[in-house]
Motif scaffolding. Structure first.
Motif, PDB file in Angstrom:
ATOM      1  N   UNK A 100     -17.886  49.474  90.017  1.00 42.80           N
ATOM      2  CA  UNK A 100     -16.954  49.977  91.030  1.00 42.80           C
ATOM      3  C   UNK A 100     -16.612  48.882  92.033  1.00 42.80           C
ATOM      4  N   UNK A 101     -17.577  48.028  92.344  1.00 43.77           N
ATOM      5  CA  UNK A 101     -17.295  46.897  93.226  1.00 43.77           C
ATOM      6  C   UNK A 101     -16.335  45.905  92.577  1.00 43.77           C
ATOM      7  N   UNK A 102     -16.452  45.733  91.254  1.00 42.68           N
ATOM      8  CA  UNK A 102     -15.509  44.837  90.559  1.00 42.68           C
ATOM      9  C   UNK A 102     -14.093  45.407  90.597  1.00 42.68           C
ATOM     10  N   UNK A 103     -13.956  46.736  90.494  1.00 42.58           N
ATOM     11  CA  UNK A 103     -12.628  47.342  90.620  1.00 42.58           C
ATOM     12  C   UNK A 103     -12.070  47.161  92.029  1.00 42.58           C
ATOM     13  N   UNK A 104     -12.939  47.229  93.024  1.00 44.50           N
ATOM     14  CA  UNK A 104     -12.490  46.979  94.399  1.00 44.50           C
ATOM     15  C   UNK A 104     -12.055  45.528  94.578  1.00 44.50           C
ATOM     16  N   UNK A 105     -12.796  44.601  93.978  1.00 44.79           N
ATOM     17  CA  UNK A 105     -12.404  43.189  94.052  1.00 44.79           C
ATOM     18  C   UNK A 105     -11.053  42.967  93.391  1.00 44.79           C
ATOM     19  N   UNK A 106     -10.837  43.630  92.253  1.00 44.70           N
ATOM     20  CA  UNK A 106      -9.526  43.512  91.606  1.00 44.70           C
ATOM     21  C   UNK A 106      -8.436  44.076  92.495  1.00 44.70           C
ATOM     22  N   UNK A 107      -8.689  45.205  93.161  1.00 39.11           N
ATOM     23  CA  UNK A 107      -7.680  45.820  94.019  1.00 39.11           C
ATOM     24  C   UNK A 107      -7.281  44.878  95.146  1.00 39.11           C
ATOM     25  N   UNK A 108      -8.276  44.255  95.764  1.00 39.94           N
ATOM     26  CA  UNK A 108      -7.985  43.292  96.834  1.00 39.94           C
ATOM     27  C   UNK A 108      -7.191  42.113  96.285  1.00 39.94           C
TER      28      UNK A 108
ATOM     29  N   UNK B 110     -10.503  31.557  87.290  1.00 38.97           N
ATOM     30  CA  UNK B 110     -10.647  31.094  88.657  1.00 38.97           C
ATOM     31  C   UNK B 110     -11.852  31.728  89.357  1.00 38.97           C
ATOM     32  N   UNK B 111     -12.132  32.989  89.050  1.00 39.91           N
ATOM     33  CA  UNK B 111     -13.308  33.616  89.645  1.00 39.91           C
ATOM     34  C   UNK B 111     -14.597  33.007  89.085  1.00 39.91           C
TER      35      UNK B 111
ATOM     36  N   UNK C  46     -21.879  37.981  94.092  1.00 40.45           N
ATOM     37  CA  UNK C  46     -21.799  39.218  93.297  1.00 40.45           C
ATOM     38  C   UNK C  46     -20.718  40.174  93.776  1.00 40.45           C
ATOM     39  N   UNK C  47     -20.387  40.139  95.068  1.00 43.07           N
ATOM     40  CA  UNK C  47     -19.402  41.084  95.594  1.00 43.07           C
ATOM     41  C   UNK C  47     -17.966  40.694  95.273  1.00 43.07           C
TER      42      UNK C  47
ATOM     43  N   UNK D 154     -18.145  40.253  81.206  1.00 41.66           N
ATOM     44  CA  UNK D 154     -18.700  39.025  80.624  1.00 41.66           C
ATOM     45  C   UNK D 154     -20.195  38.907  80.925  1.00 41.66           C
ATOM     46  N   UNK D 155     -20.586  39.137  82.163  1.00 42.23           N
ATOM     47  CA  UNK D 155     -22.006  39.070  82.514  1.00 42.23           C
ATOM     48  C   UNK D 155     -22.809  40.151  81.803  1.00 42.23           C
TER      49      UNK D 155
END
Length: 335
Positions: free
Chosen positions: A93-101, A261-262, A270-271, A280-281
């Motif tokens: 869910x944090x990865x989806x938030x990172x994508x949203x940002x 790039x990430x 991690x955030x 991938x991880x």
């Protein structure tokens, strides 16, 4: 008065040639061996597509319903447990938030910058091809190489780096932690993606600008609509709506595919992990292929859903003059 009797040629006359019937074009037969040559040249592509795409896709879908840890031939069927575990995982869910940002930052910025460059280049009196090539050239660079240039040369954090040199020349404080401190790492990530892809979308907008009839601008000039924002929002922007919809869709899909790039810039945080870096991880470091496959299909479903919503609200043919009218409009005209 003497009449001259001119002999009429008949079919029976030996000197008369009847008009031949119109010739019917014969169907050409294919050259022998062309079918065999076609399959000879195309079969390597089809074999590769079958093995590395189609079979891999179905096998990954099967793995998403199994407990596949450090193996790709599991026997323990778990149903939707991988999907439930994934959707309740705070890291995912944090990865989806990172994508949203990331999408909120990069999609509008790329859209505005590429459209502005397209209008500037399209209105140049000379050297249009040169500037198109200059802005498109970064598209040929690798994301890995560009990320390393951004990390080691521009935003390295040292006083001699390009970013800190510019800040010091403007009298602003320098930044020592571009890649580890928020929100500075977003500047690094968005700027490298912007540099790499803005030239491609600029060419799409140039193609859209070339499709706008000049008669619209001539009619606007007669009506007193001079150059400026009014002309852009009255003529250019509505005519570019299909191109804008296509660019937005491509930008959203490209944002979902963000990985290089990430991985090369902020993988230690991690955030700040997009969905692909999380998968991938999960798959290649934790060796949980079942849960990783489930994550891949969840991301694919999200991409399809976003594409459908985008097409629903910004449809590709919204500004197409050749689009057929709706049934209600036809009935209204008929009545």
């Amino acid at each position: 008065m003497t009449q001259l009797n001119t002999p009429v040629a008949r079919v029976s006359d030996p000197g008369h040639r009847p008009t031949p019937p119109p010739s019917v074009p014969r169907r050409r037969r294919p050259i022998r061996g062309t079918r065999r040559a076609f399959w000879l040249f195309v079969s390597p592509f089809f074999i590769g597509l079958l093995i590395f795409s189609i079979i891999a896709l179905f096998w990954g879908f099967y793995l998403s319903f199994t407990r596949a840890v450090a193996t790709i031939t599991p026997t323990d069927f778990v149903g939707f447990d991988n999907y439930v575990s994934l959707l309740t995982d705070p890291s995912f869910l944090s990865s989806l938030l990172s994508f949203t940002v990331f999408a909120v930052l990069v999609v509008p910025t790329t859209l505005v910058v590429s459209l502005a460059l397209a209008m500037l280049v399209a209105n140049l009196p000379v050297a249009r091809a040169f500037f198109r090539s200059v802005f498109f050239l970064p598209t040929a660079f690798s994301y890995v190489i560009a990320s390393l240039i951004w990390k080691l040369g521009i935003f390295s954090g040292s006083t001699s780096s390009v970013a800190n040199s510019v800040l010091s020349s403007l009298g602003l404080p320098t930044v020592d932690a571009w890649l580890t401190q928020s929100p500075y790492y977003w500047v690094v990530i968005v700027s490298v993606r912007l540099w790499l892809q803005v030239g491609f979308y600029m060419l799409l907008f140039i193609a859209g600008l070339q499709r706008i009839p000049e008669t619209l601008y001539e009619a606007a000039a007669i009506d007193g609509l001079s150059r400026g924002p009014r002309r852009f929002f009255a003529i250019t922007w509505p005519q570019l709506r299909p191109t804008t919809a296509a660019v937005m869709l491509l930008l959203l899909v490209a944002a979902f595919q963000a990985f290089d790039e990430f991985y090369n810039l902020v993988r230690t945080i991690p955030s700040v992990r997009p969905p692909l870096l999380y998968i991938y991880n999960l798959s290649f470091q934790q060796l949980d292929y079942g849960k990783g496959s489930a994550g891949a299909f969840v991301v694919t479903a999200i991409v399809v859903l976003v594409a459908l919503l985008q097409s629903r609200f910004f449809g590709f043919g919204a500004a197409d003059e050749t689009k057929a009218p709706r049934r209600g409009a036809r009935k209204g005209r008929a009545s």
